[in-house]
Enzyme design. Structure first.
Site, short mmCIF file in Angstrom:
data_model
loop_
_atom_site.label_atom_id
_atom_site.label_comp_id
_atom_site.label_asym_id
_atom_site.label_seq_id
_atom_site.Cartn_x
_atom_site.Cartn_y
_atom_site.Cartn_z
CB VAL A 78 6.49 104.26 -19.23
CG1 VAL A 78 5.84 102.95 -19.62
CG2 VAL A 78 5.52 105.41 -19.41
N GLY A 157 -3.36 105.11 -24.65
CA GLY A 157 -2.37 106.13 -24.34
C GLY A 157 -1.28 106.10 -25.39
NE ARG A 158 3.37 108.11 -22.58
CZ ARG A 158 3.17 108.78 -21.45
NH1 ARG A 158 3.18 110.09 -21.44
NH2 ARG A 158 2.98 108.14 -20.32
CG HIS A 287 8.35 92.88 -18.46
ND1 HIS A 287 7.61 93.13 -17.32
CD2 HIS A 287 8.35 94.04 -19.15
CE1 HIS A 287 7.20 94.40 -17.34
NE2 HIS A 287 7.63 94.96 -18.44
CB ILE A 288 11.81 91.48 -24.03
CG1 ILE A 288 10.82 90.70 -24.92
CG2 ILE A 288 12.63 90.52 -23.18
CD1 ILE A 288 11.49 89.91 -26.03
C1 8YV Z 1 10.75 97.99 -18.30
C2 8YV Z 1 8.24 98.46 -18.39
O1 8YV Z 1 11.48 96.96 -18.86
O2 8YV Z 1 8.60 100.76 -18.64
C3 8YV Z 1 7.91 99.88 -18.15
O3 8YV Z 1 6.92 100.16 -17.43
O4 8YV Z 1 7.50 97.62 -18.04
C4 8YV Z 1 9.50 98.10 -19.11
O5 8YV Z 1 9.80 99.04 -20.05
C5 8YV Z 1 10.67 97.78 -16.85
O6 8YV Z 1 9.65 98.40 -16.23
C6 8YV Z 1 11.99 98.16 -16.22
O7 8YV Z 1 11.86 98.87 -15.04
#
Ligand code: 8YV
Length: 322
Positions: A78, A157-158, A287-288
């Site tokens: 996102v 936001g969301r 970052h999970i």
């Molecule tokens: C992802 C995130 O793991 O969506 C995002 O912006 O940070 C995470 O959901 C990551 O960006 C994978 O591209």
């Protein structure tokens, strides 16, 4: 017969996405264990019409200048701070991303991280498993509880709104948010808009879910940490860049704040000698946020659908319009 458009994928993804793409595209995948290098990416983009990428692929002007056949960039995220959006748009390339499908997973992880940090779950688990649990002691492993606390959400936001909804059953004293604009959804959720200063000084828990933009870069600096309560818990599941990290390390070392829970930091992965990793009052996750099985499958599929839609002249499920 026209040749199928070539799509370059910078990661191995789920079968469902691959199968969908293969129906209309000629698919080429980077299968190395480390992220694709810039040179390799540029070489492959020369004759690609579509790119399927993730947050670790920096798409800047240098990359775009060689990618003269590119029609669409679809990121499996996102967030889009890794994309030079202005340059991509100037070249007439469409952008797809994956909002909504990861909101619930990221919100639940945020709540988990908040509880893990404040109630010291990892420290406690470690103690129980390594002989650190001697006997019951009244104030051992205690941390600030959520009940009757004030939670301030930065970026409503969301994801910020979903976090707020998830926190409702915890009997908070007050729920506040800070956002550029007023959000109409806030009333129903029961969150009050406050200015940044009030959020910093009044919150027991500060939860960051805003996008990384020039305005939010280093928003949490030394001055901001100094304004927080000494008992404050700081949780970030957005982007590491919104935090001045040396200032956070100092705030945690000197007791300027009580603790921090981070799913995002600078850089990622965090080097093993980083001072953040030495701090007991800091929980680090790799970052999970969106890493539920269902969500990652949906993100992969949506990314593929964004690409296919462009070549079928259909509306993209999620086109980034800025
Ligand atoms: C992802 C995130 O793991 O969506 C995002 O912006 O940070 C995470 O959901 C990551 O960006 C994978 O591209």
């Amino acid at each position: 017969i026209m040749a199928k458009p070539r799509v370059y994928i910078t990661r191995e993804v789920n079968d469902e996405s691959m199968n969908l793409l293969k129906q209309t595209c000629d698919v080429s995948v980077w299968s190395g264990s480390a992220p694709v290098s810039k040179a390799e990416l540029m070489k492959n983009l020369k004759d690609s019409q579509a790119l399927f990428c993730t947050l670790s692929d920096k798409i800047d002007k240098e990359v775009l200048d060689v990618a003269t056949n590119l029609k669409v960039i679809a990121t499996m995220s996102v967030g889009y701070d890794h994309l030079d959006v202005a340059e991509i748009k100037a070249k007439g390339i469409r952008i797809g991303y994956t909002p909504d499908v990861l909101t619930d997973a990221t919100a639940e992880l945020t709540v988990g991280l908040l509880l893990a940090t404040s109630r010291r779950l990892f420290e406690a688990n470690e103690a129980a498993k390594t002989g650190g649990w001697s006997s019951w002691s009244p104030f051992w492993m205690c941390g600030p509880g959520l009940s009757q606390s004030t939670v301030g959400v930065v970026g409503f936001g969301r994801i910020g709104q979903e976090v707020a909804k998830c926190l409702k059953p915890f009997n908070l004293k007050r729920l506040t948010y800070y956002n550029r604009s007023e959000r109409k959804e806030a009333k129903e959720i029961g969150a009050d808009k406050v200015d940044f200063n009030e959020l910093l000084t009044e919150s027991d828990f500060i939860v960051v879910t805003c996008a990384l933009t020039p305005e939010t870069k280093n928003l949490f600096n030394q001055e901001a940490f100094k304004k927080m309560k000494k008992s404050a818990v700081f949780v970030n599941t957005s982007r590491g860049g919104v935090v001045d990290q040396p200032a956070l390390v100092e705030a945690l070392q000197t007791g300027e704040i009580w603790g921090a829970g981070l799913d995002v930091m600078t850089p990622e992965p965090l080097p093993l000698d980083d001072p953040l990793l030495k701090l007991k009052n800091c929980v680090i996750l790799p970052h999970i946020g969106s890493a539920s099985i269902q969500t990652r499958n949906k993100m992969g599929l949506m990314t593929a659908q964004n690409i296919v839609a462009v070549f079928k002249n259909e509306e993209m499920p999620a086109e980034l319009i800025v």
